[in-house]
Design a protein around this motif. Structure first.
Motif: not given
Length: 212
Positions: A154-160, A177-181, A185-188
């Motif tokens: 979702v939203y390009g960089d986000d994965v659920l 979320r995996n962002s080059k900038l 970041f991950k919450i589980s």
């Protein structure tokens, strides 16, 4: 020279780690440290050294345990399809695993993992729908149980992602979320449905990459 800083937080403890890597031609040298390496003065606790040739081999050395881990990678063709193989040997406990992934097409692949000398074998099928949704059922022969996961970009960089392990009734949810900038970041959160007291375990992880 490149490095990364990783932090991890759950309800029980806060942890941090750092990795520094140096490219020497087609060989990569890497040192990994945890907070145990620097807290209460410099020590060898939590220190690991690696020598890697991407796509060929990785040699890891656990400094405090004086233990080696060897990994060798190769790719062969099976019916004109690429089969990616990994051979991993843990010297300390004399444990060897072999896993392979057969890529049928960009949307379908089959993976297998086997611990040599045991009946422990896992099979997994991965299907990616339109590059956005991933379905991954897997079967563990040792436990005689299925695991299921589904993830949605979702939203390009986000994965659920949602996961369920039938052997222990463990349900997991994850947002990453995996962002080059801004790094990763991950919450589980995980919840054991078999427990009488259903208290979820929440973990947050973040990683920042940098150059020196």
């Amino acid at each position: 020279m490149k490095g990364s800083l990783k932090t991890r937080y759950d309800l029980d403890k806060m942890a941090a780690g750092a990795t520094v890597s140096v490219n020497a031609g087609d060989i990569k040298l890497r040192a990994t440290m945890t907070d145990a390496t620097v807290v209460k003065g410099p020590s060898l606790n939590g220190l690991a050294l690696s020598l890697e040739k991407p796509g060929s081999f990785i040699v890891d050395y656990n400094v405090p345990n004086k233990d080696f881990r060897f990994q060798f990678m190769s790719t062969v063709r099976v019916l004109e399809k690429p089969l990616n193989l990994n051979y991993i040997h843990f010297k300390g406990d004399k444990r060897t695993t072999v896993d392979g992934t057969l890529v049928l097409d960009p949307a379908n692949k089959v993976s297998a993992n086997h611990l040599i000398g045991s009946g422990n074998c896992k099979l997994k099928y991965t299907y990616v729908h339109k590059g956005q949704t991933t379905f991954e059922p897997s079967y563990d022969f040792a436990k005689n149980a299925w695991d299921f996961s589904i993830s949605q970009r979702v939203y390009g960089d986000d994965v659920l992602k949602a996961m369920f392990q039938t052997s222990n009734k463990n349900l997991g949810l994850e947002w990453s979320r995996n962002s080059k900038l801004n790094g990763t970041f991950k919450i589980s959160a995980s919840l054991n449905l078999a427990e009488d007291l259903k208290r979820p375990k929440v973990i947050a992880e973040s990683t920042w990459d940098f150059e020196m």
